[in-house]
Design an enzyme around this catalytic site. Sequence first.
Site, short mmCIF file in Angstrom:
data_model
loop_
_atom_site.label_atom_id
_atom_site.label_comp_id
_atom_site.label_asym_id
_atom_site.label_seq_id
_atom_site.Cartn_x
_atom_site.Cartn_y
_atom_site.Cartn_z
CG ASP A 39 -1.90 -1.17 1.18
OD1 ASP A 39 -2.13 -1.72 0.09
OD2 ASP A 39 -2.41 -1.54 2.24
CG ASP A 92 -7.76 -5.74 -0.24
OD1 ASP A 92 -8.93 -6.17 -0.29
OD2 ASP A 92 -7.20 -5.38 0.80
NE ARG A 93 -12.68 -1.29 -7.28
CZ ARG A 93 -13.82 -0.88 -6.74
NH1 ARG A 93 -14.14 -1.25 -5.50
NH2 ARG A 93 -14.66 -0.11 -7.42
CE LYS A 94 -10.89 -4.69 2.40
NZ LYS A 94 -9.51 -4.39 1.95
N GLY A 99 -24.44 -6.81 -9.09
CA GLY A 99 -23.69 -7.61 -10.05
C GLY A 99 -23.32 -6.88 -11.33
CG ASN A 100 -25.04 -4.33 -15.16
OD1 ASN A 100 -24.77 -5.09 -16.08
ND2 ASN A 100 -25.18 -3.02 -15.34
NE ARG A 230 0.21 0.31 8.29
CZ ARG A 230 -0.71 0.79 9.11
NH1 ARG A 230 -0.62 2.05 9.52
NH2 ARG A 230 -1.72 0.04 9.50
#
Length: 260
Positions: A39, A92-94, A99-100, A230
């Site tokens: 990150d 790690d888009r979460k 759905g569309n 980190r």
Amino acid sequence: MTTKMKTYGERAISLPNKTARELLTLMERKKSNLAVALDVTTKQEFLDIADKVGPHICCLKTHVDILEDFDQDLIDKLKKLQKKHDFIIFEDRKFADIGNTVKHQYSKGIYKIAEWADIVDAHAIPGDGIITGLKEIGLPLNRGLLLLAEMSSKGNLATGAYTEATIEMAKRHKDFVIGFISGKKFNSCEELIIMTPGISLDVSNDDLGQQYKTPRNVIENGSDIIIVGRGIYGKGKDAVIEAQRYRNAGWNAYLEKLES
């Protein structure tokens, strides 16, 4: 009589998802259950750290939307590092929409995540539709999905009935859902992969609500992969030395559990 714990390689054999099989086989081959959460906000630092930790990890976890100078060249270079060092890429888009919408977020836009990320993750709160949408794009590309069953931040709401509902969703989509973000294994789907964030050998919390556990803590609870950020490349850290340290801690905890 207690059933002997299977090795990562033994578990890989029966899994229906190609990425899940590749990940567990890679872990066995490389002797690493360490994922690094990278990150940082600039392309050069991202690539420099990825190259340093690459030999020691099974998975690189990214948040590409925080990069201030993201471009296709970064992805091209990341894929070269992946081939050089032999690791899986987890964006790690979460995802957390219908759905569309997630289908387009996954495949379109400036990031085109489905083209380069082996694994992505999603919240279960929208229901099965979020998995169906992501699967439509990801399954033909042999991608895998993790569901957020638990989180490591103080006061989070991913507990109890929500966690149980998430587990049931995963069981309905085992061709695409390869596991969970969680702090422990779930008895009803032991074959799925557990990745656990919030790992530290040095601190127990930070000032933004993150709560840390040791590699041994979570491996004993059934986690498969420890996620460290980190603690490896933070201020004053030598990323290579710290990656080796966490890799050894995670792998030794796994070996000890195998022998117990």
